[in-house]
Scaffold this motif. Structure first.
Motif, PDB file in Angstrom:
ATOM      1  N   GLY A 277      50.341  31.692  36.323  1.00 45.87           N
ATOM      2  CA  GLY A 277      51.592  30.984  36.070  1.00 45.87           C
ATOM      3  C   GLY A 277      52.806  31.858  36.346  1.00 45.87           C
ATOM      4  O   GLY A 277      53.804  31.408  36.931  1.00 45.87           O
ATOM      5  N   SER A 278      52.718  33.142  35.955  1.00 51.59           N
ATOM      6  CA  SER A 278      53.827  34.075  36.213  1.00 51.59           C
ATOM      7  C   SER A 278      54.023  34.288  37.709  1.00 51.59           C
ATOM      8  O   SER A 278      55.158  34.300  38.214  1.00 51.59           O
ATOM      9  CB  SER A 278      53.540  35.407  35.518  1.00 51.59           C
ATOM     10  N   ALA A 279      52.908  34.458  38.427  1.00 51.08           N
ATOM     11  CA  ALA A 279      53.004  34.690  39.872  1.00 51.08           C
ATOM     12  C   ALA A 279      53.594  33.483  40.591  1.00 51.08           C
ATOM     13  O   ALA A 279      54.445  33.619  41.487  1.00 51.08           O
ATOM     14  CB  ALA A 279      51.626  35.019  40.433  1.00 51.08           C
ATOM     15  N   VAL A 280      53.155  32.288  40.203  1.00 50.06           N
ATOM     16  CA  VAL A 280      53.695  31.075  40.822  1.00 50.06           C
ATOM     17  C   VAL A 280      55.188  30.951  40.526  1.00 50.06           C
ATOM     18  O   VAL A 280      55.986  30.561  41.402  1.00 50.06           O
ATOM     19  CB  VAL A 280      52.923  29.838  40.317  1.00 50.06           C
ATOM     20  N   SER A 281      55.585  31.299  39.307  1.00 51.12           N
ATOM     21  CA  SER A 281      57.009  31.238  38.946  1.00 51.12           C
ATOM     22  C   SER A 281      57.838  32.168  39.818  1.00 51.12           C
ATOM     23  O   SER A 281      58.933  31.808  40.276  1.00 51.12           O
ATOM     24  CB  SER A 281      57.181  31.603  37.466  1.00 51.12           C
ATOM     25  N   LEU A 283      57.169  33.172  42.874  1.00 54.05           N
ATOM     26  CA  LEU A 283      57.248  32.614  44.229  1.00 54.05           C
ATOM     27  C   LEU A 283      58.198  31.417  44.279  1.00 54.05           C
ATOM     28  O   LEU A 283      58.937  31.238  45.261  1.00 54.05           O
ATOM     29  CB  LEU A 283      55.854  32.205  44.706  1.00 54.05           C
ATOM     30  N   LEU A 284      58.192  30.593  43.233  1.00 54.06           N
ATOM     31  CA  LEU A 284      59.106  29.447  43.207  1.00 54.06           C
ATOM     32  C   LEU A 284      60.558  29.904  43.117  1.00 54.06           C
ATOM     33  O   LEU A 284      61.442  29.348  43.785  1.00 54.06           O
ATOM     34  CB  LEU A 284      58.770  28.532  42.021  1.00 54.06           C
ATOM     35  N   ILE A 285      60.815  30.927  42.303  1.00 58.30           N
ATOM     36  CA  ILE A 285      62.178  31.472  42.206  1.00 58.30           C
ATOM     37  C   ILE A 285      62.602  32.058  43.545  1.00 58.30           C
ATOM     38  O   ILE A 285      63.755  31.909  43.988  1.00 58.30           O
ATOM     39  CB  ILE A 285      62.252  32.522  41.085  1.00 58.30           C
ATOM     40  N   GLY A 286      61.639  32.714  44.227  1.00 60.34           N
ATOM     41  CA  GLY A 286      61.936  33.296  45.532  1.00 60.34           C
ATOM     42  C   GLY A 286      62.304  32.260  46.576  1.00 60.34           C
ATOM     43  O   GLY A 286      62.971  32.575  47.574  1.00 60.34           O
ATOM     44  N   CYS A 287      61.847  31.020  46.370  1.00 62.02           N
ATOM     45  CA  CYS A 287      62.213  29.947  47.301  1.00 62.02           C
ATOM     46  C   CYS A 287      63.660  29.483  47.089  1.00 62.02           C
ATOM     47  O   CYS A 287      64.250  28.853  47.979  1.00 62.02           O
ATOM     48  CB  CYS A 287      61.271  28.758  47.129  1.00 62.02           C
ATOM     49  N   ALA A 295      58.383  41.963  44.993  1.00 66.16           N
ATOM     50  CA  ALA A 295      58.015  40.993  43.959  1.00 66.16           C
ATOM     51  C   ALA A 295      57.228  39.838  44.561  1.00 66.16           C
ATOM     52  O   ALA A 295      56.228  39.380  43.991  1.00 66.16           O
ATOM     53  CB  ALA A 295      59.263  40.484  43.253  1.00 66.16           C
ATOM     54  N   GLN A 296      57.654  39.368  45.742  1.00 62.72           N
ATOM     55  CA  GLN A 296      56.944  38.270  46.389  1.00 62.72           C
ATOM     56  C   GLN A 296      55.543  38.705  46.829  1.00 62.72           C
ATOM     57  O   GLN A 296      54.573  37.955  46.681  1.00 62.72           O
ATOM     58  CB  GLN A 296      57.751  37.773  47.587  1.00 62.72           C
ATOM     59  N   ALA A 297      55.446  39.925  47.352  1.00 55.42           N
ATOM     60  CA  ALA A 297      54.142  40.421  47.804  1.00 55.42           C
ATOM     61  C   ALA A 297      53.179  40.570  46.623  1.00 55.42           C
ATOM     62  O   ALA A 297      51.994  40.208  46.715  1.00 55.42           O
ATOM     63  CB  ALA A 297      54.317  41.758  48.519  1.00 55.42           C
ATOM     64  N   LEU A 298      53.679  41.094  45.504  1.00 56.01           N
ATOM     65  CA  LEU A 298      52.827  41.263  44.324  1.00 56.01           C
ATOM     66  C   LEU A 298      52.386  39.911  43.771  1.00 56.01           C
ATOM     67  O   LEU A 298      51.240  39.745  43.333  1.00 56.01           O
ATOM     68  CB  LEU A 298      53.569  42.057  43.243  1.00 56.01           C
ATOM     69  N   ALA A 299      53.280  38.923  43.766  1.00 57.13           N
ATOM     70  CA  ALA A 299      52.920  37.591  43.278  1.00 57.13           C
ATOM     71  C   ALA A 299      51.848  36.955  44.161  1.00 57.13           C
ATOM     72  O   ALA A 299      50.891  36.343  43.655  1.00 57.13           O
ATOM     73  CB  ALA A 299      54.157  36.707  43.230  1.00 57.13           C
ATOM     74  N   ALA A 300      51.994  37.105  45.484  1.00 53.67           N
ATOM     75  CA  ALA A 300      50.991  36.551  46.406  1.00 53.67           C
ATOM     76  C   ALA A 300      49.643  37.231  46.211  1.00 53.67           C
ATOM     77  O   ALA A 300      48.582  36.582  46.214  1.00 53.67           O
ATOM     78  CB  ALA A 300      51.475  36.716  47.842  1.00 53.67           C
ATOM     79  N   LEU A 301      49.663  38.572  46.030  1.00 55.49           N
ATOM     80  CA  LEU A 301      48.414  39.307  45.809  1.00 55.49           C
ATOM     81  C   LEU A 301      47.756  38.886  44.493  1.00 55.49           C
ATOM     82  O   LEU A 301      46.523  38.816  44.395  1.00 55.49           O
ATOM     83  CB  LEU A 301      48.706  40.813  45.805  1.00 55.49           C
ATOM     84  N   THR A 302      48.579  38.588  43.500  1.00 59.62           N
ATOM     85  CA  THR A 302      48.045  38.114  42.212  1.00 59.62           C
ATOM     86  C   THR A 302      47.252  36.831  42.393  1.00 59.62           C
ATOM     87  O   THR A 302      46.124  36.697  41.893  1.00 59.62           O
ATOM     88  CB  THR A 302      49.197  37.868  41.219  1.00 59.62           C
ATOM     89  N   LEU A 303      47.816  35.878  43.107  1.00 65.08           N
ATOM     90  CA  LEU A 303      47.125  34.607  43.320  1.00 65.08           C
ATOM     91  C   LEU A 303      45.869  34.779  44.151  1.00 65.08           C
ATOM     92  O   LEU A 303      44.861  34.090  43.938  1.00 65.08           O
ATOM     93  CB  LEU A 303      48.071  33.607  43.988  1.00 65.08           C
ATOM     94  N   LEU A 304      45.917  35.719  45.101  1.00 61.45           N
ATOM     95  CA  LEU A 304      44.747  35.961  45.940  1.00 61.45           C
ATOM     96  C   LEU A 304      43.590  36.517  45.114  1.00 61.45           C
ATOM     97  O   LEU A 304      42.441  36.072  45.241  1.00 61.45           O
ATOM     98  CB  LEU A 304      45.120  36.937  47.063  1.00 61.45           C
ATOM     99  N   LEU A 305      43.904  37.504  44.262  1.00 69.55           N
ATOM    100  CA  LEU A 305      42.844  38.114  43.458  1.00 69.55           C
ATOM    101  C   LEU A 305      42.409  37.225  42.298  1.00 69.55           C
ATOM    102  O   LEU A 305      41.315  37.396  41.758  1.00 69.55           O
ATOM    103  CB  LEU A 305      43.311  39.462  42.903  1.00 69.55           C
ATOM    104  N   ALA A 306      43.274  36.287  41.898  1.00 64.66           N
ATOM    105  CA  ALA A 306      42.920  35.408  40.776  1.00 64.66           C
ATOM    106  C   ALA A 306      41.703  34.553  41.093  1.00 64.66           C
ATOM    107  O   ALA A 306      41.001  34.096  40.174  1.00 64.66           O
ATOM    108  CB  ALA A 306      44.096  34.516  40.413  1.00 64.66           C
ATOM    109  N   ALA A 307      41.457  34.316  42.386  1.00 64.83           N
ATOM    110  CA  ALA A 307      40.299  33.501  42.762  1.00 64.83           C
ATOM    111  C   ALA A 307      38.994  34.262  42.578  1.00 64.83           C
ATOM    112  O   ALA A 307      37.942  33.651  42.358  1.00 64.83           O
ATOM    113  CB  ALA A 307      40.432  33.043  44.208  1.00 64.83           C
ATOM    114  N   ALA A 308      39.055  35.606  42.657  1.00 60.09           N
ATOM    115  CA  ALA A 308      37.827  36.406  42.553  1.00 60.09           C
ATOM    116  C   ALA A 308      37.145  36.263  41.204  1.00 60.09           C
ATOM    117  O   ALA A 308      35.919  36.060  41.139  1.00 60.09           O
ATOM    118  CB  ALA A 308      38.137  37.875  42.863  1.00 60.09           C
ATOM    119  N   PRO A 309      37.880  36.357  40.048  1.00 57.81           N
ATOM    120  CA  PRO A 309      37.191  36.178  38.768  1.00 57.81           C
ATOM    121  C   PRO A 309      36.522  34.820  38.618  1.00 57.81           C
ATOM    122  O   PRO A 309      35.535  34.695  37.904  1.00 57.81           O
ATOM    123  CB  PRO A 309      38.324  36.341  37.733  1.00 57.81           C
TER     124      PRO A 309
END
Length: 749
Positions: A277-281, A283-287, A295-309
């Motif tokens: 939720g924080s990462a999506v927020s 990215l939405l603010i960045g839009c 900040a945008q790169a870290l948020a994107a990486l968060t969503l990418l790794l979130a799928a692994a768990p």
């Protein structure tokens, strides 16, 4: 010597508290001096009081390591982290040389950076025993840290850019990385909390608070790098963080092993939802507005790794669904899944169903903890004669299954004998040495079928045959289906009835013949079958005895009967109850079970009589006599049921501890038509009276038989002439309206 040892232990504990007391005292003084002084300027007294608090924290950690004798690695790693960080602070202060602060990056940062892998090591050591969960937890932690870093980069980037003119890029990276590392540790702890499998020790809130203080201090430092002065309030975050972590380490050392399972915790998806939720927020603010690319790169990486768990969790859910929690073996689902690829065509194999004999006696006598430990050891023993290509599963309760791939009949029988031999030696559980045996049912494939469920049904039928015949193992044949399927279905329904409470007790009055008083009843079980209606005990007790369910049924009857007597007595009806027990119930734990039950209901022992059939007593007279003697010593009365139908009755009658003989109904029924039967009954009554035993005649169905029993001196009688077995609710009305037979007889005479 015990007193001296206790004194030494008390002294050691008192000494071990000294560093903790010193740490708390110095920390309190540090906070007081900080609050009383100027929070923003250099104060030498506060600075050195702070380093003293950290050195006290190191002392506490050293004592913790010594207390655990370096056996708990989480304590060792945590102590090393506190020591290294304190060393960094000590170097920082010694290098000041009158300055208010050093440059943004100094040699002290080497020690500060070392703190994080050591603390992470303490947490990783804590979770390493949770097989299959370490990587999912670490991934959750990394995802949480990256999400926090993306939010932090978005917020701090403008501030850091404003101060970038006086600091190098490397210095800015160093300043920012500290809060990220703090959040990584906090996220790791969050992952542990969501695992529902770990307890971080009795003082885990101190660990969380300490790391939160670190994060707050590091963020404050990042925002005011140029204005930082040693001894300011920012230092309090680091120093008190070190103190809190040291107290957590001390708590872990005092509690012993940190790894303790518990059932409460945050939902497993909580941290993942917050992170994504924080990462999506971000990215939405960045839009909408310009934010730092980092900040945008870290948020994107968060969503990418979130799928692994999610992948790990899916694997974990599959493993949990097909694995037995207690033994770690495949469960019934796991067995069916693994068998699917091994059945079919002409491929040979053998499926075993294994059921431990009298396992419930272990649970009843020694408790479920001992029973669970026994199941674990039995599973280990069953695994010994098997190859890596064989399957071993626990189906539930005390039932196991084995599948042998590619074996012949002779090989299957050989393995069955080896499995039986594995339990030849007693199983040692603590101080208890338990002798256990197993019944094994064998079904072969393709001879007995290639369908999984058909093969399992036939193995179950064969196991039932092995248990009922006490042959150890039984190979399924077509002859077993002659009533075998019906009995197996009935057995399954019987087990379900025990779980669902489909049984009730009826009570048949026992009339005292000299005065027609009714002071006792016999408890008789009835099965309220959902389809067949109410079934008498003769329709299901033999099956229960064969299947080893009699101890459970007898316990049910015993508990219900005693509870009912307690209710009657509370209503003013002073009455005793007789309960039938089978031979399988005459175990060492029976006297204790009865004592506990009577104590729970505040009943005297004379309110209970236990009826044991004569043939069961003869099965092992020495063992039975010992158990019955213990019961009689406690005041419980004993009745020998169905007397006269067994063997060697008179030879053992003198030595058996009993209060009452219950004549089998076959003698009573024959009295009307056979003069010799009456003479035999009279002789038994005289014999019993000479041994100070009362005599009960059951099956009294008419007045003529009753009159003859009175003439022969019989003590008590029961039968349809008086009353059929009654539901509990009708017993009191019947006794209240009972008209003495003697009075009726004299009136009509």
């Amino acid at each position: 010597m015990l007193t001296e040892a206790h004194g030494d232990d008390t002294a050691r504990r008192s000494i071990s508290r000294i560093p903790v007391i010193a740490l708390v005292t110095v920390s309190a003084l540090y906070v007081a001096c900080l609050l009383l002084g100027d929070l923003a300027r250099f104060d030498a007294a506060v600075v050195w009081l702070g380093i003293t608090a950290e050195l006290s924290a190191v002392a506490v950690c050293i004592f913790a390591v010594l207390r655990t004798r370096r056996s708990q690695w989480q304590v060792v790693f945590g102590a090393a982290a506190v020591t290294v960080y304190t060393a960094g602070d000590a170097y920082y202060l010694s290098a000041l040389n009158g300055q208010h602060s050093l440059s943004v990056v100094s040699a002290a940062d080497v020690a500060y950076f070392a703190f994080y892998p050591l603390m992470l090591g303490a947490l990783v050591v804590t979770v390493r025993k949770l097989k299959g969960l370490t990587w999912p937890l670490l991934l959750d932690s990394i995802v949480g840290a990256l999400a926090a870093a993306s939010v932090m980069a978005m917020i701090l980037a403008p501030v850091l850019q404003a101060g970038a003119g006086s600091s190098t890029t490397f210095e800015m990276v160093v300043v920012v990385i500290y809060p990220v590392l703090d959040l990584l540790l906090i996220s790791t702890i969050g992952g542990l909390m969501t695992s529902r499998g770990l307890d971080l020790g009795p003082r885990w809130p101190l660990l969380v608070a300490g790391l939160m203080l670190f994060a707050i201090a590091d963020i404050a430092y990042a925002l005011g790098t140029q204005d930082y002065i040693a001894g300011s309030v920012i230092d309090a975050g680091w120093i008190l963080g070190v103190v809190a972590i040291a107290l957590w380490i001390d708590g872990v050392a005092r509690a012993g092993a940190v790894l303790r399972h518990h059932d409460r915790g945050m939902p497993a998806v909580t941290m993942l939802m917050v992170s994504t939720g924080s990462a999506v927020s971000v990215l939405l603010i960045g839009c909408q507005v310009p934010i730092a690319p980092l900040a945008q790169a870290l948020a994107a990486l968060t969503l990418l790794l979130a799928a692994a768990p999610l992948l790990f969790r899916n694997r974990l859910l599959v493993a949990l669904a097909t694995t037995d929690d207690l033994t770690g073996l495949p469960n019934r689902r796991g067995l069916i899944r693994d068998l699917r690829g091994r059945l079919g065509g002409r491929r040979s194999g053998a499926l075993f169903f294994l059921d431990l004999d009298r396992f419930k006696d272990v649970n009843d006598a020694l408790g479920h903890d001992v029973g669970d430990a026994l199941l674990v050891q039995v599973g280990e023993r069953f695994a010994r004669p098997l190859t890596s290509n064989d399957l071993l599963a626990r189906l539930g309760g005390d039932e196991f299954a084995v599948f042998l791939d590619g074996v012949s009949l002779e090989e299957a029988l050989r393995v069955a004998r080896r499995l039986e031999a594995e339990l030849a030696e007693p199983v040692q559980i603590g101080t208890a040495s338990l002798k256990i045996s197993v019944s094994i049912g064998i079904a072969l494939t393709p001879e007995n079928g290639t369908d999984i469920h058909l093969l399992m049904r036939k193995a179950d039928i064969a196991m039932f045959r092995a248990k009922s015949s006490r042959s150890g193992h039984h190979l399924y044949s077509s002859m077993d289906d002659d009533g075998g399927a019906r009995k197996l279905r009935m057995l399954q329904e019987l087990r379900a009835a025990l779980v669902e409470g489909q049984f009730e007790l009826h009570y048949q009055p026992k009339v005292h013949l000299p005065d027609d008083a009714v002071t006792s009843v016999e408890a008789l079980i009835r099965w309220n079958h959902p389809v067949l209606g109410q079934l008498p005990p003769t329709s299901f007790l033999p099956l229960a005895e064969e299947a080893g369910l009699m101890p459970e049924l007898s316990t049910l009857v015993l508990e219900a009967a005693v509870a009912q007597v307690s209710r009657w007595r509370a209503d003013g009806l002073i009455i005793s109850v007789a309960v039938n027990l089978s031979q399988s119930c005459i175990q060492h734990g029976l006297p204790r079970q009865v004592r506990t039950l009577l104590t729970q209901h505040h009943l005297p022992p004379e309110c209970l009589m236990l009826e044991i059939t004569e043939d069961m007593l003869m099965g092992d007279p020495a063992h039975s006599a010992k158990i019955l003697a213990q019961l009689r010593a406690d005041g419980i009365r004993i009745s020998i049921d169905d007397f006269g139908t067994g063997y060697s009755s008179l030879a053992y009658l003198r030595d058996l501890p009993a209060d009452e003989l219950k004549l089998d109904r076959s003698f009573i029924t024959a009295m009307r038509s056979d003069r010799r039967a009456g003479g035999l009954v009279g002789s038994i009554i005289d014999l019993a009276h000479s041994l100070d035993l009362r005599v009960v005649a059951e099956g009294v169905d008419n007045a003529e038989t009753l009159l003859e029993l009175r003439a022969l001196g019989c003590d008590l009688a029961q039968g349809f002439h008086f009353a059929k077995p009654l539901p509990a609710a009708l017993v009191v009305p019947w006794i209240t309206g009972h008209t003495p037979v003697a009075a009726v007889t004299s009136a009509t005479g």
